[in-house]
Scaffold this active site. Structure first.
Site, PDB file in Angstrom:
ATOM      1  N   GLY A  73       0.794  -1.218   0.000  1.00 26.17           N
ATOM      2  CA  GLY A  73       0.000   0.000   0.000  1.00 26.17           C
ATOM      3  C   GLY A  73       0.832   1.275   0.000  1.00 26.17           C
ATOM      4  O   GLY A  73       0.462   2.264  -0.618  1.00 26.17           O
ATOM      5  N   HIS A 140     -13.599  10.721 -17.785  1.00 26.51           N
ATOM      6  CA  HIS A 140     -12.954  10.713 -19.097  1.00 26.51           C
ATOM      7  C   HIS A 140     -11.676  11.548 -19.139  1.00 26.51           C
ATOM      8  O   HIS A 140     -11.549  12.578 -18.494  1.00 26.51           O
ATOM      9  CB  HIS A 140     -13.921  11.238 -20.166  1.00 26.51           C
ATOM     10  CG  HIS A 140     -14.269  12.692 -19.992  1.00 26.51           C
ATOM     11  ND1 HIS A 140     -13.531  13.704 -20.536  1.00 26.51           N
ATOM     12  CD2 HIS A 140     -15.281  13.279 -19.303  1.00 26.51           C
ATOM     13  CE1 HIS A 140     -14.067  14.878 -20.218  1.00 26.51           C
ATOM     14  NE2 HIS A 140     -15.123  14.649 -19.448  1.00 26.51           N
TER      15      HIS A 140
END
Length: 215
Positions: A73, A140
């Site tokens: 992590g 996007h």
């Protein structure tokens, strides 16, 4: 991405547990874990701990018979291990949970992981060893840099660029066309409406922190 087969994970902590579940859900067999803090032969989520992995050439079968993945992590360590895998000639896939929604036009680089419920929209790029965590939304034309973490529930609106080795905290909201610099830290619950410079830290608070646009 390589065809799902046999995978060894570097790391055996909490993040590795989640990554192992992503991999299994996507059809991989977990051959085992390599982690310095664990002894050989112990078990972690139904797969053996194979050793510390400090020398990746110590067992030729690790590289010959398996793909390997940096399941750590902490960003700096994850990136260092990804580079070490690449230097050793390991096959490093990317991993996507079956419940994630990933546009066919999106690009996901080696060593990246997309967790359960995440959304990656059209023409976005997820850089090597990046993490798109549980339920995060990347809209996007976003670009997520190498080794960067997008934490659970974060929302990146369209055309957001996040630099290498940055961190975007849980539940943060980044409005469209923002640039977040290399190594920047955006705290949990923060709403960002202005660019963040390299290495800057926007700390989390009990109330969302709005980064104002200059006059």
């Amino acid at each position: 991405m390589s065809s799902p087969n046999s995978l060894i994970l570097l790391g055996a902590g909490g993040h590795a547990k989640v990554v192992s579940e992503v991999a299994r859900s996507a059809g991989w067999r977990i051959a085992g874990f390599l982690a310095p803090e664990c002894g050989r032969g112990e078990q972690n989520l139904c797969a053996p701990l194979l050793g510390n992995g400090l020398d990746l050439t110590a067992n030729p079968t690790w590289l010959e018979q398996n793909d390997l993945f940096p399941a750590i992590g902490q960003g700096e360590i994850r990136w260092r291990e990804f580079v070490r895998l690449a230097a050793a000639g390991a096959r490093v896939p990317y991993l996507v949970h079956p419940s994630a929604l990933v546009s066919p036009s999106a690009q996901i680089e080696a060593g990246a992981v997309v967790m359960a419920g995440a959304i990656i929209q059209a023409n976005s790029v997820i850089g090597p060893a990046a993490i798109i965590n549980t339920g995060a939304q990347v809209d996007h034309d976003c670009h997520i840099g190498a080794g960067t973490m997008i934490a659970p529930g974060a929302v990146l609106c369209g055309d957001v660029h996040v630099g290498d080795h940055a961190f975007v905290g849980a539940g943060a909201v980044i409005v469209p066309r923002i640039r977040i610099g290399r190594g920047a830290f955006v705290g949990a619950g923060t709403t960002v409406v202005n660019d963040i410079m390299d290495g800057s830290q926007i700390k989390a608070s009990r109330r969302s922190h709005i980064v104002p646009r200059p006059e």
